[in-house]
Design a protein around this motif. Structure first.
Motif, PDB file in Angstrom:
ATOM      1  N   ILE A 285     -76.430  -5.806  58.624  1.00 54.45           N
ATOM      2  CA  ILE A 285     -77.545  -4.899  58.338  1.00 54.45           C
ATOM      3  C   ILE A 285     -77.387  -4.343  56.927  1.00 54.45           C
ATOM      4  CG2 ILE A 285     -78.736  -2.770  58.999  1.00 54.45           C
ATOM      5  CD1 ILE A 285     -77.486  -3.041  61.799  1.00 54.45           C
ATOM      6  N   SER A 286     -78.478  -4.369  56.152  1.00 58.12           N
ATOM      7  CA  SER A 286     -78.499  -3.745  54.836  1.00 58.12           C
ATOM      8  C   SER A 286     -79.892  -3.167  54.613  1.00 58.12           C
ATOM      9  CB  SER A 286     -78.155  -4.761  53.745  1.00 58.12           C
ATOM     10  OG  SER A 286     -77.987  -4.095  52.504  1.00 58.12           O
ATOM     11  N   GLY A 287     -79.955  -1.951  54.109  1.00 56.73           N
ATOM     12  CA  GLY A 287     -81.257  -1.332  53.911  1.00 56.73           C
ATOM     13  C   GLY A 287     -81.189  -0.061  53.101  1.00 56.73           C
TER      14      GLY A 287
ATOM     15  N   ILE B 221     -67.249  -4.202  59.974  1.00 56.92           N
ATOM     16  CA  ILE B 221     -66.967  -3.886  58.582  1.00 56.92           C
ATOM     17  C   ILE B 221     -68.089  -2.982  58.081  1.00 56.92           C
ATOM     18  CG2 ILE B 221     -66.774  -4.825  56.237  1.00 56.92           C
ATOM     19  CD1 ILE B 221     -65.802  -7.461  57.552  1.00 56.92           C
ATOM     20  N   ILE B 222     -67.716  -1.843  57.538  1.00 59.66           N
ATOM     21  CA  ILE B 222     -68.708  -0.996  56.881  1.00 59.66           C
ATOM     22  C   ILE B 222     -68.631  -1.340  55.404  1.00 59.66           C
ATOM     23  CG2 ILE B 222     -69.474   1.348  56.363  1.00 59.66           C
ATOM     24  CD1 ILE B 222     -68.013   2.190  58.970  1.00 59.66           C
ATOM     25  N   CYS B 223     -69.641  -2.052  54.939  1.00 65.27           N
ATOM     26  CA  CYS B 223     -69.642  -2.546  53.556  1.00 65.27           C
ATOM     27  C   CYS B 223     -70.782  -1.872  52.802  1.00 65.27           C
ATOM     28  CB  CYS B 223     -69.748  -4.063  53.531  1.00 65.27           C
ATOM     29  SG  CYS B 223     -71.040  -4.702  54.601  1.00 65.27           S
TER      30      CYS B 223
ATOM     31  N   MET C  66     -68.958  -9.433  66.103  1.00 69.47           N
ATOM     32  CA  MET C  66     -68.509  -8.834  64.844  1.00 69.47           C
ATOM     33  C   MET C  66     -69.721  -8.284  64.102  1.00 69.47           C
ATOM     34  SD  MET C  66     -65.785 -11.807  63.665  1.00 69.47           S
ATOM     35  CE  MET C  66     -65.972 -11.467  61.964  1.00 69.47           C
ATOM     36  N   THR C  67     -69.528  -7.191  63.378  1.00 62.63           N
ATOM     37  CA  THR C  67     -70.625  -6.593  62.628  1.00 62.63           C
ATOM     38  C   THR C  67     -70.249  -6.351  61.169  1.00 62.63           C
ATOM     39  OG1 THR C  67     -69.946  -4.320  63.137  1.00 62.63           O
ATOM     40  CG2 THR C  67     -71.456  -5.383  64.698  1.00 62.63           C
ATOM     41  N   ALA C  68     -71.283  -6.347  60.325  1.00 60.82           N
ATOM     42  CA  ALA C  68     -71.156  -5.933  58.917  1.00 60.82           C
ATOM     43  C   ALA C  68     -72.325  -4.993  58.665  1.00 60.82           C
ATOM     44  CB  ALA C  68     -71.220  -7.139  57.990  1.00 60.82           C
ATOM     45  N   GLU C  69     -71.999  -3.733  58.413  1.00 57.70           N
ATOM     46  CA  GLU C  69     -73.042  -2.716  58.276  1.00 57.70           C
ATOM     47  C   GLU C  69     -73.005  -2.042  56.915  1.00 57.70           C
ATOM     48  OE1 GLU C  69     -73.627  -0.175  61.878  1.00 57.70           O
ATOM     49  OE2 GLU C  69     -71.671  -1.023  62.423  1.00 57.70           O
ATOM     50  N   SER C  70     -74.180  -1.899  56.351  1.00 60.39           N
ATOM     51  CA  SER C  70     -74.299  -1.143  55.112  1.00 60.39           C
ATOM     52  C   SER C  70     -75.025   0.166  55.421  1.00 60.39           C
ATOM     53  CB  SER C  70     -75.031  -1.963  54.053  1.00 60.39           C
ATOM     54  OG  SER C  70     -74.999  -1.287  52.818  1.00 60.39           O
ATOM     55  N   CYS C  71     -76.338   0.180  55.461  1.00 60.29           N
ATOM     56  CA  CYS C  71     -77.082   1.439  55.599  1.00 60.29           C
ATOM     57  C   CYS C  71     -76.847   2.156  56.928  1.00 60.29           C
ATOM     58  CB  CYS C  71     -78.575   1.206  55.390  1.00 60.29           C
ATOM     59  SG  CYS C  71     -79.379   0.233  56.685  1.00 60.29           S
ATOM     60  N   THR C  72     -76.375   1.456  57.937  1.00 65.88           N
ATOM     61  CA  THR C  72     -76.113   2.111  59.220  1.00 65.88           C
ATOM     62  C   THR C  72     -74.708   2.693  59.287  1.00 65.88           C
ATOM     63  OG1 THR C  72     -75.629  -0.078  60.134  1.00 65.88           O
ATOM     64  CG2 THR C  72     -77.807   0.845  60.603  1.00 65.88           C
TER      65      THR C  72
ATOM     66  N   LYS D  69     -69.022  -5.618  49.711  1.00 62.04           N
ATOM     67  CA  LYS D  69     -69.736  -6.825  50.146  1.00 62.04           C
ATOM     68  C   LYS D  69     -69.100  -8.063  49.510  1.00 62.04           C
ATOM     69  CE  LYS D  69     -74.226  -4.583  50.943  1.00 62.04           C
ATOM     70  NZ  LYS D  69     -73.798  -3.191  50.785  1.00 62.04           N
ATOM     71  N   ARG D  70     -68.737  -7.923  48.224  1.00 59.49           N
ATOM     72  CA  ARG D  70     -68.084  -9.040  47.528  1.00 59.49           C
ATOM     73  C   ARG D  70     -66.686  -9.297  48.089  1.00 59.49           C
ATOM     74  NH1 ARG D  70     -70.649  -6.745  42.848  1.00 59.49           N
ATOM     75  NH2 ARG D  70     -68.827  -5.440  42.507  1.00 59.49           N
ATOM     76  N   LYS D  71     -65.872  -8.255  48.180  1.00 63.38           N
ATOM     77  CA  LYS D  71     -64.461  -8.399  48.576  1.00 63.38           C
ATOM     78  C   LYS D  71     -64.270  -8.789  50.043  1.00 63.38           C
ATOM     79  CE  LYS D  71     -62.047  -5.369  45.361  1.00 63.38           C
ATOM     80  NZ  LYS D  71     -61.269  -4.137  45.241  1.00 63.38           N
ATOM     81  N   LEU D  72     -65.022  -8.164  50.929  1.00 60.90           N
ATOM     82  CA  LEU D  72     -64.785  -8.358  52.366  1.00 60.90           C
ATOM     83  C   LEU D  72     -65.627  -9.463  52.988  1.00 60.90           C
ATOM     84  CD1 LEU D  72     -64.643  -4.577  53.343  1.00 60.90           C
ATOM     85  CD2 LEU D  72     -62.711  -6.126  52.914  1.00 60.90           C
TER      86      LEU D  72
END
Length: 164
Positions: free
Chosen positions: A101-103, A51-53, A23-29, A59-62
């Motif tokens: 990932i967050s950046g 999840i693209i957050c 499973m993944t959670a991606e922000s900047c990517t 980020k809060r909700k998911l």
């Protein structure tokens, strides 16, 4: 791009052989990691979802990232990535490799967070094995920061899964 395809294939093979989901959670990517993984035929045997957050709200909700964490440390921080991983792990129904990932991919950063600053976290849901790394890829093109982040996430994932 070829490098990430090779790494993605190897990660999927490792997960499959060890009966581990992904499973993944991606922000900047913005989903690039998930796209690389799901671009490999047979990935559905391993990949649960991504999840693209991108926003703090997501980020809060998911992922249940605390508002206090986001206000104190910002979205681009070790603390936020740790909570993103924890949020993924609570959603895992079996042994799962979670990647967050967050950046700052640019084109502009802030006084405290430069373009190219990226935090990558990897955790196995069923145990305490967790790695969070900080990278500064520099002020290079946005898509290069995203691609480097994906490659690093895949390498860290292969390292952590190789130890179990």
């Amino acid at each position: 791009m070829q490098k990430s395809k090779k790494l993605s294939r190897k990660l999927l093979e490792c997960c499959l052989s060890k009966n581990i989901k992904l499973m993944t959670a991606e922000s900047c990517t913005g989903g690039l990691l998930s796209a690389n993984i799901t671009g490999i035929a047979g990935s559905s045997a391993v990949f649960s979802y991504g999840i693209i957050c991108y926003s703090n709200e997501s980020k809060r909700k998911l992922l249940n990232v605390a508002d206090k964490t986001l206000k104190s440390h910002g979205a681009v921080s070790l603390e936020t990535v740790r909570e993103m991983l924890a949020g993924l792990c609570t959603q895992a129904e079996s042994k799962t490799l979670t990647i967050a990932i967050s950046g700052v991919a640019g084109p502009s950063g802030s006084e405290s967070k430069a373009v190219g600053l990226v935090f990558i976290g990897v955790k196995i849901s069923s145990n305490d094995t967790e790695i969070i790394t900080e990278h500064n890829f520099g002020n290079i093109e946005r898509n290069k920061i995203q691609q480097k982040s994906v490659n690093e996430a895949l390498k860290i994932s292969l390292d952590i899964i190789g130890k179990i």
